[in-house]
Design a protein around this motif. Sequence first.
Motif, short mmCIF file in Angstrom:
data_model
loop_
_atom_site.label_atom_id
_atom_site.label_comp_id
_atom_site.label_asym_id
_atom_site.label_seq_id
_atom_site.Cartn_x
_atom_site.Cartn_y
_atom_site.Cartn_z
N PRO A 19 6.74 11.11 10.54
CA PRO A 19 7.83 10.55 9.74
C PRO A 19 7.50 9.12 9.30
CG PRO A 19 8.66 11.46 11.81
CD PRO A 19 7.16 11.43 11.90
N THR A 20 8.00 8.72 8.15
CA THR A 20 7.72 7.39 7.63
C THR A 20 8.25 6.29 8.54
OG1 THR A 20 9.67 7.52 6.21
CG2 THR A 20 7.55 8.14 5.23
N ARG A 21 9.38 6.51 9.17
CA ARG A 21 9.93 5.50 10.10
C ARG A 21 8.95 5.25 11.25
NH1 ARG A 21 14.80 3.37 11.59
NH2 ARG A 21 15.96 4.70 10.16
N PHE A 22 8.43 6.31 11.84
CA PHE A 22 7.47 6.18 12.94
C PHE A 22 6.19 5.50 12.45
CE2 PHE A 22 4.16 7.91 15.80
CZ PHE A 22 4.63 7.37 16.99
N PHE B 165 6.53 -5.16 2.82
CA PHE B 165 6.84 -4.96 1.41
C PHE B 165 7.03 -3.49 1.01
CE2 PHE B 165 5.49 -9.31 1.04
CZ PHE B 165 6.23 -9.80 -0.02
N THR B 166 6.88 -2.54 1.93
CA THR B 166 6.98 -1.13 1.59
C THR B 166 8.43 -0.66 1.57
OG1 THR B 166 4.78 -0.67 2.45
CG2 THR B 166 6.25 1.21 2.23
N ASP B 167 8.74 0.20 0.62
CA ASP B 167 10.08 0.76 0.45
C ASP B 167 10.24 1.97 1.37
OD1 ASP B 167 12.58 1.48 -0.43
OD2 ASP B 167 11.90 2.22 -2.37
N PHE B 168 10.50 1.69 2.64
CA PHE B 168 10.80 2.73 3.61
C PHE B 168 11.67 2.15 4.71
CE2 PHE B 168 6.89 2.57 6.69
CZ PHE B 168 6.74 1.21 6.52
N MET C 200 5.98 4.29 -0.98
CA MET C 200 5.31 4.84 0.21
C MET C 200 3.96 5.45 -0.14
SD MET C 200 5.71 4.92 3.39
CE MET C 200 4.62 5.54 4.65
N GLN C 201 3.87 6.13 -1.27
CA GLN C 201 2.60 6.74 -1.67
C GLN C 201 1.52 5.68 -1.83
OE1 GLN C 201 5.55 7.31 -3.13
NE2 GLN C 201 5.83 9.47 -3.53
N SER C 202 1.86 4.55 -2.43
CA SER C 202 0.90 3.45 -2.59
C SER C 202 0.51 2.87 -1.24
CB SER C 202 1.48 2.35 -3.48
OG SER C 202 1.77 2.86 -4.76
N HIS C 203 1.48 2.73 -0.36
CA HIS C 203 1.22 2.24 0.99
C HIS C 203 0.17 3.11 1.67
CE1 HIS C 203 2.63 0.63 5.02
NE2 HIS C 203 1.99 1.72 5.38
N THR D 283 1.01 11.23 7.33
CA THR D 283 2.37 10.70 7.20
C THR D 283 3.03 11.28 5.95
OG1 THR D 283 1.78 8.65 8.32
CG2 THR D 283 3.73 8.59 6.93
N HIS D 284 4.31 11.56 6.07
CA HIS D 284 5.09 12.04 4.91
C HIS D 284 4.96 11.03 3.77
CE1 HIS D 284 7.26 15.32 6.97
NE2 HIS D 284 7.12 14.54 8.03
N ARG D 285 4.93 11.51 2.56
CA ARG D 285 4.78 10.64 1.39
C ARG D 285 6.09 10.02 0.93
NH1 ARG D 285 1.10 15.00 -1.19
NH2 ARG D 285 -0.94 14.30 -0.49
N VAL D 286 7.19 10.59 1.36
CA VAL D 286 8.51 10.14 0.94
C VAL D 286 9.36 9.87 2.18
CG1 VAL D 286 10.58 10.77 -0.37
CG2 VAL D 286 8.32 11.53 -1.15
#
Length: 129
Positions: free
Chosen positions: A5-8, A52-55, A65-68, A110-113
């Motif tokens: 998951p993106t949070r993790f 700076f990532t949008d998550f 997140m995809q760019s990250h 990691t999930h992309r979204v």
Amino acid sequence: MRFIPTRFHGILDYVVGLLMIASPWLFGFADNAYATWTIVIAGVLALIQTVFTDFEVGIIKKIPMQSHLMVDFGLGVILALSPWMFGFADYVYTPHVIFGVFSILASLTTHRVPSRSYRTTTAHEEPLR
């Protein structure tokens, strides 16, 4: 197969970024400037990117997140190869390779979204329908 998951991933980014910055002193290679600065700069970049990532755990939320994940992959490749690129492999290479491979694997799994619940509660975007 993406299962993290993106949070993790974000929480790991903060922990691993700080660990990378501290690793020259933790693992005893702080007397080699190239080895030290390579991993310290990688750690600082990882922390800045996470902020700076949008998550879920991002603070400023400007980088998708995809760019990250793409930057994580590229940074991982450079970090894993850095002992040979910068000529300090005879002195130390294990921390750089481990953190680099970790970054590559994290970027690929990691999930992309970010989660749907995060996306529907973000104030700066319209809710998902």
